[in-house]
Design a protein around this motif. Sequence first.
Motif, PDB file in Angstrom:
ATOM      1  N   PRO A   1      -4.604  -6.956   0.820  1.00  0.00           N
ATOM      2  CA  PRO A   1      -5.573  -8.026   0.897  1.00  0.00           C
ATOM      3  C   PRO A   1      -4.991  -9.409   1.072  1.00  0.00           C
ATOM      4  CG  PRO A   1      -5.262  -7.388  -1.374  1.00  0.00           C
ATOM      5  CD  PRO A   1      -4.411  -6.478  -0.537  1.00  0.00           C
ATOM      6  N   VAL A   2      -3.705  -9.552   1.003  1.00  0.00           N
ATOM      7  CA  VAL A   2      -3.107 -10.872   1.108  1.00  0.00           C
ATOM      8  C   VAL A   2      -2.432 -11.038   2.453  1.00  0.00           C
ATOM      9  CG1 VAL A   2      -1.547 -12.500  -0.007  1.00  0.00           C
ATOM     10  CG2 VAL A   2      -2.678 -10.739  -1.360  1.00  0.00           C
ATOM     11  N   PRO A   3      -2.743 -12.124   3.199  1.00  0.00           N
ATOM     12  CA  PRO A   3      -2.056 -12.350   4.473  1.00  0.00           C
ATOM     13  C   PRO A   3      -0.547 -12.372   4.275  1.00  0.00           C
ATOM     14  CG  PRO A   3      -3.892 -13.872   4.187  1.00  0.00           C
ATOM     15  CD  PRO A   3      -3.723 -13.145   2.889  1.00  0.00           C
ATOM     16  N   ALA A   4       0.146 -11.902   5.278  1.00  0.00           N
ATOM     17  CA  ALA A   4       1.600 -11.804   5.189  1.00  0.00           C
ATOM     18  C   ALA A   4       2.205 -13.142   4.779  1.00  0.00           C
ATOM     19  CB  ALA A   4       2.171 -11.352   6.531  1.00  0.00           C
ATOM     20  N   GLY A   5       2.974 -13.130   3.731  1.00  0.00           N
ATOM     21  CA  GLY A   5       3.649 -14.339   3.286  1.00  0.00           C
ATOM     22  C   GLY A   5       2.846 -15.196   2.338  1.00  0.00           C
ATOM     23  N   ALA A   6       1.556 -14.868   2.112  1.00  0.00           N
ATOM     24  CA  ALA A   6       0.734 -15.726   1.272  1.00  0.00           C
ATOM     25  C   ALA A   6       1.013 -15.489  -0.207  1.00  0.00           C
ATOM     26  CB  ALA A   6      -0.745 -15.508   1.568  1.00  0.00           C
TER      27      ALA A   6
ATOM     28  N   GLY B   1       2.694 -15.104  -3.567  1.00  0.00           N
ATOM     29  CA  GLY B   1       3.951 -15.653  -4.036  1.00  0.00           C
ATOM     30  C   GLY B   1       4.157 -17.095  -3.609  1.00  0.00           C
ATOM     31  N   GLN B   2       3.318 -17.587  -2.699  1.00  0.00           N
ATOM     32  CA  GLN B   2       3.419 -18.989  -2.293  1.00  0.00           C
ATOM     33  C   GLN B   2       3.043 -19.886  -3.462  1.00  0.00           C
ATOM     34  OE1 GLN B   2       0.843 -19.971   0.957  1.00  0.00           O
ATOM     35  NE2 GLN B   2       1.554 -22.062   1.153  1.00  0.00           N
TER      36      GLN B   2
ATOM     37  N   ASN C   1       2.752 -28.887  -6.134  1.00  0.00           N
ATOM     38  CA  ASN C   1       4.019 -29.264  -6.790  1.00  0.00           C
ATOM     39  C   ASN C   1       4.505 -28.177  -7.747  1.00  0.00           C
ATOM     40  OD1 ASN C   1       4.222 -31.834  -5.522  1.00  0.00           O
ATOM     41  ND2 ASN C   1       2.723 -32.661  -6.989  1.00  0.00           N
ATOM     42  N   GLY C   2       4.360 -26.931  -7.306  1.00  0.00           N
ATOM     43  CA  GLY C   2       4.859 -25.818  -8.086  1.00  0.00           C
ATOM     44  C   GLY C   2       3.937 -25.317  -9.172  1.00  0.00           C
ATOM     45  N   ARG C   3       2.713 -25.858  -9.235  1.00  0.00           N
ATOM     46  CA  ARG C   3       1.823 -25.515 -10.351  1.00  0.00           C
ATOM     47  C   ARG C   3       1.067 -24.206 -10.140  1.00  0.00           C
ATOM     48  NH1 ARG C   3      -2.698 -29.413 -13.305  1.00  0.00           N
ATOM     49  NH2 ARG C   3      -3.717 -27.753 -14.515  1.00  0.00           N
ATOM     50  N   TYR C   4       0.610 -23.944  -8.910  1.00  0.00           N
ATOM     51  CA  TYR C   4      -0.262 -22.799  -8.652  1.00  0.00           C
ATOM     52  C   TYR C   4       0.470 -21.721  -7.855  1.00  0.00           C
ATOM     53  CZ  TYR C   4      -3.724 -26.341  -9.902  1.00  0.00           C
ATOM     54  OH  TYR C   4      -4.421 -27.335 -10.535  1.00  0.00           O
ATOM     55  N   LEU C   5       0.542 -20.526  -8.413  1.00  0.00           N
ATOM     56  CA  LEU C   5       1.177 -19.394  -7.757  1.00  0.00           C
ATOM     57  C   LEU C   5       0.090 -18.531  -7.121  1.00  0.00           C
ATOM     58  CD1 LEU C   5       3.672 -17.593  -7.191  1.00  0.00           C
ATOM     59  CD2 LEU C   5       3.214 -16.472  -9.399  1.00  0.00           C
TER      60      LEU C   5
END
Length: 456
Positions: free
Chosen positions: A181-186, A188-189, A193-197
């Motif tokens: 369900p997750v587009p390739a590379g999405a 883990g992004q 400023n690093g707050r939301y994974l």
Amino acid sequence: MLQAAGWVALRNMSEAMLAIGRAIEMLAEGDARLPSAYNTRASYKNKTGDYSGAAADAGEAIKRDPAMADAYYQRSVALKKLGRSSASLADIKTAAELKPSDYKNLYDMGLREMGEEGGAAVPAGSESALQKAWSRLRAAAGGVLPFLIGVAGASLFAGGVLFFAKEGSSAHRIKKRWFTPVPAGAEGQVIGNGRYLIKEELGRGGMGTVNAAWDKELERLVAVKSMNPELLSNEDHRRRFVKEGKMVAQLRHPNIVDVYAICDEPGGLFIVFAYVKGKTVQDLLTAGPERRLKPAQADEIGRAVAKAIDYAHAGNVIHRDLKPGNVMIDEHGQVKVMDFGIARQLDHAHTTMTNVVVGTQPYMAPEQAMGVVTKQSDVYSLGVIMYQLLTGSLPFAGENSYQDKLDGRFPQPSELLPSLPPAVDLVFKKVLHPDHKERYKNCAEFVEVLKASLNI
């Protein structure tokens, strides 16, 4: 949607996909055109290389119409490109079983390419037989123009969508069943400023894709809507996306889904929302055989929606797409109005907007279809919702529904359900009046009068 057909003819795929996405948002669940809409968008995404998105949309089409052969074909093409050859072959096999005249030869070609029925790996760099047959099968499937013309009444100017998470929802069922369900590379992004994974995909709309995300600072789940990549280069779309987020972020109300942040970054444009878990009012309606609610329950929901919408109106924001699918009951029983994605803000000096046609047809006030929107347009939509909650039916349905709206002609609630007092008929006659000036001045007034007429 005739203008969308023009985008197809002009080979402007981003605008065509945007138009189809808006149509999907506007078509009510159960509309016979909805599976074709999802399948059409899947075909476009395959053509533009968004294979994860194509697989997701084809899956939505299959869920609503399991006999749609072309949806299995579209998913097969997407899965093939995602490297899932065995799953791709299984889908094209189903398509061949459903429609041998179009897909049997393609399935046989797939078998030969796989080397054996068990599915030998395809050599790296080899061209897929599925892709070689693209043009021929697209012609056999009949193309997309009939669908576009068929939904010509739908809007070209709807905006994005907010997400709601449901236990046992279609998104979760589909994820477990077959697609990544997750587009390739999405996944883990990291944004903000690093707050939301960024985590798994939750839903898609005309303007963007919604993913679950982990707020590392506050240690909680949130929902993140990312603007569709093909729209990022269009400054008008970017401005509208950001304006939507800022506009809804100003609406701080317990019955409206919260916006936490807007992140404009090199990797994309994102809006961070509250992650809401529960069921929509549409789910409640479809769960029971009578497809209606008890008057006391309907009143409770209506009063909460009225508070949310009147609050938004006080800030000169009109929702424009109120419907049961955009009203949610969270796991604590709290009513939440969602999807202000096509809401618009009135100029403080005006009470109407023109040249804007958006909404979902069964719930849309008659003036909206003519490009005029007022606060009473939302009052009208709430009236349609309450009519449906109480009777289990829509007041306006069928081929002549728009003319019936203009004439103010609909079945009296007490005739559909004799247990309803006749006084209820007069309330709906006013709230569904074709002239917006003759309706209740706000949602609170409507629900108060309705409650009194119901004797609850």
